[in-house]
Design a protein around this motif. Structure first.
Motif, PDB file in Angstrom:
ATOM      1  N   UNK A  18       0.787  -1.191  -0.192  1.00  0.00           N
ATOM      2  CA  UNK A  18       0.090  -0.047   0.045  1.00  0.00           C
ATOM      3  C   UNK A  18       0.764   1.219  -0.088  1.00  0.00           C
ATOM      4  N   UNK A  19       1.904   1.339   0.629  1.00  0.00           N
ATOM      5  CA  UNK A  19       2.811   2.391   0.681  1.00  0.00           C
ATOM      6  C   UNK A  19       3.292   2.689  -0.659  1.00  0.00           C
ATOM      7  N   UNK A  20       3.969   1.569  -1.378  1.00  0.00           N
ATOM      8  CA  UNK A  20       4.263   1.843  -2.743  1.00  0.00           C
ATOM      9  C   UNK A  20       3.251   2.214  -3.725  1.00  0.00           C
ATOM     10  N   UNK A  21       1.897   1.842  -3.341  1.00  0.00           N
ATOM     11  CA  UNK A  21       0.841   2.400  -4.270  1.00  0.00           C
ATOM     12  C   UNK A  21       0.744   3.998  -4.188  1.00  0.00           C
ATOM     13  N   UNK A  22       0.618   4.256  -3.027  1.00  0.00           N
ATOM     14  CA  UNK A  22       0.590   5.662  -2.312  1.00  0.00           C
ATOM     15  C   UNK A  22       1.665   6.444  -2.992  1.00  0.00           C
ATOM     16  N   UNK A  23       3.025   5.931  -3.097  1.00  0.00           N
ATOM     17  CA  UNK A  23       4.064   6.569  -3.554  1.00  0.00           C
ATOM     18  C   UNK A  23       4.197   7.029  -4.915  1.00  0.00           C
ATOM     19  N   UNK A  24       3.449   6.010  -5.669  1.00  0.00           N
ATOM     20  CA  UNK A  24       3.289   6.131  -7.263  1.00  0.00           C
ATOM     21  C   UNK A  24       2.268   6.882  -7.596  1.00  0.00           C
ATOM     22  N   UNK A  25       1.089   7.080  -6.980  1.00  0.00           N
ATOM     23  CA  UNK A  25       0.012   7.853  -6.854  1.00  0.00           C
ATOM     24  C   UNK A  25       0.351   9.517  -6.738  1.00  0.00           C
ATOM     25  N   UNK A  26       1.330   9.586  -5.409  1.00  0.00           N
ATOM     26  CA  UNK A  26       1.967  10.882  -5.219  1.00  0.00           C
ATOM     27  C   UNK A  26       2.632  11.298  -6.362  1.00  0.00           C
ATOM     28  N   UNK A  27       3.630  10.610  -6.702  1.00  0.00           N
ATOM     29  CA  UNK A  27       4.442  10.974  -7.781  1.00  0.00           C
ATOM     30  C   UNK A  27       3.848  11.194  -9.155  1.00  0.00           C
ATOM     31  N   UNK A  28       2.815  10.500  -9.355  1.00  0.00           N
ATOM     32  CA  UNK A  28       2.039  10.773 -10.427  1.00  0.00           C
ATOM     33  C   UNK A  28       1.406  12.128 -10.461  1.00  0.00           C
ATOM     34  N   UNK A  29       0.619  12.535  -9.381  1.00  0.00           N
ATOM     35  CA  UNK A  29       0.235  13.868  -9.224  1.00  0.00           C
ATOM     36  C   UNK A  29       1.243  14.954  -9.348  1.00  0.00           C
ATOM     37  N   UNK A  30       2.534  14.750  -8.650  1.00  0.00           N
ATOM     38  CA  UNK A  30       3.607  15.954  -8.883  1.00  0.00           C
ATOM     39  C   UNK A  30       3.775  15.886 -10.295  1.00  0.00           C
ATOM     40  N   UNK A  31       4.075  14.857 -11.056  1.00  0.00           N
ATOM     41  CA  UNK A  31       4.393  15.101 -12.524  1.00  0.00           C
ATOM     42  C   UNK A  31       3.219  15.375 -13.214  1.00  0.00           C
ATOM     43  N   UNK A  32       2.002  15.534 -12.623  1.00  0.00           N
ATOM     44  CA  UNK A  32       0.863  15.819 -13.630  1.00  0.00           C
ATOM     45  C   UNK A  32       0.450  14.874 -14.564  1.00  0.00           C
ATOM     46  N   UNK A  33       0.673  13.559 -14.103  1.00  0.00           N
ATOM     47  CA  UNK A  33       0.264  12.426 -14.978  1.00  0.00           C
ATOM     48  C   UNK A  33      -1.188  12.128 -14.532  1.00  0.00           C
TER      49      UNK A  33
END
Length: 145
Positions: A18-33
């Motif tokens: 779950x922590x890795x899933x959230x990290x990916x989501x956060x990284x996507x938001x930051x990169x505007x994906x």
């Protein structure tokens, strides 16, 4: 026309942590994906989603898959073997996202025709790669010849 097509590309994250899933989501938001992101907890769950038994929000093509190796029930390599045997999904673009830096795992992934192999500690590099790939690539459109 590429800019109109890129938002249709859905992403399937196959990850049990779950922590890795959230990290990916956060990284996507930051990169505007902003592409639609689906999550499966292991290979069996991912196959269920792909084959249409995933409920009201099925995963559609074209699609990118972000795949972990070590998961319960069906690991990333078992999933890749099933995926490559499935006529509908055998040419799916898969990027490995894993903690394993072992050459044997990297070799096994590339022998199954992955597009890239990224360590989770280098998530930013994967996001940068995906951002350019999704925005700059011309994808086939479902049902258009």
């Amino acid at each position: 026309m590429a800019s109109a097509m890129h938002s249709s590309v859905e992403i399937l994250l196959v990850e049990d942590n779950e922590f890795d899933v959230e990290a990916v989501k956060r990284a996507f938001r930051k990169a505007d994906i902003t592409n639609k992101l689906h999550n499966a907890i292991d290979g069996m769950d991912a196959l269920t989603l792909l084959r249409g038994a995933g409920g009201p929000n099925p995963v559609t093509n074209p699609l990118l898959i972000l795949l972990d190796i070590n998961m319960p029930r069906m690991d990333g390599f078992e999933f890749l073997d099933e995926l490559r045997e499935d006529e509908k999904y055998k040419s799916s673009v898969v990027f490995m996202l894993t903690t394993s830096g072992h050459n044997i795992d990297r070799d096994a992934a590339y022998s199954r025709h992955v597009a890239g192999y990224f360590l989770k500690e280098n998530l930013g590099d994967l996001v940068d790669t995906l951002k350019g790939y999704v925005r700059g690539n011309e994808f086939p459109q479902a049902g258009v010849n």
